[in-house]
Design a protein around this motif. Sequence first.
Motif, mmCIF file in Angstrom:
data_model
loop_
_atom_site.group_PDB
_atom_site.id
_atom_site.type_symbol
_atom_site.label_atom_id
_atom_site.label_comp_id
_atom_site.label_asym_id
_atom_site.label_seq_id
_atom_site.Cartn_x
_atom_site.Cartn_y
_atom_site.Cartn_z
ATOM 1 N N GLU A 142 -0.641 -2.514 7.455
ATOM 2 C CA GLU A 142 -1.175 -1.160 7.398
ATOM 3 C C GLU A 142 -1.278 -0.545 8.795
ATOM 4 O O GLU A 142 -0.971 0.633 9.000
ATOM 5 C CB GLU A 142 -2.539 -1.150 6.718
ATOM 6 C CG GLU A 142 -3.104 0.250 6.536
ATOM 7 C CD GLU A 142 -4.356 0.272 5.698
ATOM 8 O OE1 GLU A 142 -4.709 1.355 5.198
ATOM 9 O OE2 GLU A 142 -4.994 -0.785 5.542
ATOM 10 N N TYR A 150 1.039 -0.426 -2.289
ATOM 11 C CA TYR A 150 1.037 0.973 -1.849
ATOM 12 C C TYR A 150 1.553 1.106 -0.416
ATOM 13 O O TYR A 150 2.185 2.109 -0.070
ATOM 14 C CB TYR A 150 -0.361 1.576 -1.988
ATOM 15 C CG TYR A 150 -0.779 1.770 -3.427
ATOM 16 C CD1 TYR A 150 0.084 2.361 -4.343
ATOM 17 C CD2 TYR A 150 -2.026 1.348 -3.887
ATOM 18 C CE1 TYR A 150 -0.280 2.532 -5.672
ATOM 19 C CE2 TYR A 150 -2.393 1.513 -5.216
ATOM 20 C CZ TYR A 150 -1.517 2.095 -6.099
ATOM 21 O OH TYR A 150 -1.863 2.258 -7.415
ATOM 22 N N ARG A 156 4.623 3.496 0.586
ATOM 23 C CA ARG A 156 4.499 4.509 1.645
ATOM 24 C C ARG A 156 5.590 4.342 2.688
ATOM 25 O O ARG A 156 6.126 5.337 3.207
ATOM 26 C CB ARG A 156 3.115 4.423 2.292
ATOM 27 C CG ARG A 156 1.993 4.975 1.414
ATOM 28 C CD ARG A 156 0.632 4.604 1.958
ATOM 29 N NE ARG A 156 0.448 5.069 3.323
ATOM 30 C CZ ARG A 156 -0.511 4.625 4.128
ATOM 31 N NH1 ARG A 156 -1.375 3.712 3.687
ATOM 32 N NH2 ARG A 156 -0.632 5.112 5.343
ATOM 33 N N ARG A 157 5.961 3.114 2.995
ATOM 34 C CA ARG A 157 7.057 2.883 3.943
ATOM 35 C C ARG A 157 8.371 3.415 3.373
ATOM 36 O O ARG A 157 9.141 4.076 4.076
ATOM 37 C CB ARG A 157 7.176 1.394 4.254
ATOM 38 C CG ARG A 157 8.320 1.068 5.208
ATOM 39 C CD ARG A 157 8.482 -0.430 5.408
ATOM 40 N NE ARG A 157 9.618 -0.712 6.271
ATOM 41 C CZ ARG A 157 10.878 -0.791 5.830
ATOM 42 N NH1 ARG A 157 11.145 -0.616 4.551
ATOM 43 N NH2 ARG A 157 11.863 -1.037 6.683
ATOM 44 N N ALA A 185 -5.089 6.620 -3.296
ATOM 45 C CA ALA A 185 -3.848 6.223 -2.632
ATOM 46 C C ALA A 185 -2.671 6.348 -3.591
ATOM 47 O O ALA A 185 -1.578 6.817 -3.209
ATOM 48 C CB ALA A 185 -3.967 4.793 -2.118
ATOM 49 N N VAL A 232 0.533 8.952 -3.021
ATOM 50 C CA VAL A 232 1.930 8.524 -2.986
ATOM 51 C C VAL A 232 2.735 9.285 -4.033
ATOM 52 O O VAL A 232 3.866 9.729 -3.763
ATOM 53 C CB VAL A 232 2.037 6.998 -3.204
ATOM 54 C CG1 VAL A 232 3.493 6.594 -3.379
ATOM 55 C CG2 VAL A 232 1.433 6.246 -2.028
ATOM 56 N N GLY A 282 3.385 12.619 -2.684
ATOM 57 C CA GLY A 282 4.401 12.571 -1.635
ATOM 58 C C GLY A 282 5.807 12.514 -2.194
ATOM 59 O O GLY A 282 6.721 13.192 -1.705
#
Length: 403
Positions: free
Chosen positions: A77, A113, A117-118, A147, A151, A154
Amino acid sequence: MDSLITAASRALAAGDPLAALNIVALREDPPALALRGIAMAQLGDLPRAKALLQRAVKAFGRNEPLSRARCLVAEAEVALAARDLGWPVKVLEAARRLLEDHGDRLNAAHARYLQIRRLLLIGELDDAERLLAEQDPAPLPPALRAAHALVAAGIALRRVQAHRAQAALVRAQHAAREAGIEALSVEVEHAAQILEAPVARLIISGKEQPLKLAEVETLFASKALVIDACRYSVRGAGMTVALATRPVLFHLARLLAEAWPGDVSREALIAKAFRLQLSDESHRARLRVEIGRLRSALQPLANIRATPRGFTLVAEEVALLTLPVEDKHAALLALLADGEAWSSSALALALGSSQRQVQRALETLASENKIQSFGLGRSRRWMTPPVPGFATILLLPVSLGNG
């Protein structure tokens, strides 16, 4: 776990790193090192956080695999926050599996998560969406539900799905409010601002206007032939023709769209698309070949007709969608505009370019005072404040095949 470690953990879970540090600041045992690292990360001191977590991983060793896995997730993280996208993803996946196998589903979900996100940062939307679909947020605590929703928002933003993004952000807002973590609420608010800011410019028959994301979504769903200079594609009739790997064809399509419903002379097409001056028949022959390729690529969306002086795009309505700021390094600036400090290697990974090419672009932008750097060598980082007045979501790179 002793009572002080428990108290520090609860403080961190509530988003109060200073309270946690007050409890464990002077302790050097592995759990305290891990909690101090997480606290420093929440306070924004990522290098110190990384060092503390690495010490904790080493101190736990192989005899305490569960605690070690949790530290590895925390280290991942921190790496993500520091935009160290080259951090070993296999290590994170191994830690996630171990946590899952030992029944620690909350930390396993957190690791998942981080993976998503990466993927979102590097434009791998299909993979990100697939992994997200495997996660059920219902049994998770509010912070992880937030979270999950962030995502999802996003991904929707990157896919130009404003209504889905809005619904996800509402869920994220409710979960963040329930969690009572101020930093999480701020993150949700920042994401929501993207929906209210212009993300692109629309040009029809020479007239320009800014568009918000919802308006771009509506445009994509209309009957108009959209020459999308944000994603280097042509959209219409529910179809998308990707031209990112065929820059000459896209440049020709854009020139024709800019002139629609009029035509563009052969001289102008050759000068702007080929960067040549019309001087002999070979240039005309090359233009005919490229126009033929473009005509074939655009079927059945539109046609291209020859005129006495050049060519014209034949369609009921043609719209040109361009970046809010036309810049050679727009995608690079979009990544840097998130306010985080990026390494050149992470930027290269996100953009799918060579690190040397990205470094040259960074030096150019720095010489123009558009970005700034700090640190030396491998620790050098680049950043820029967010560009005021518009959102940069459509400038972000998306892997070919994602839309």
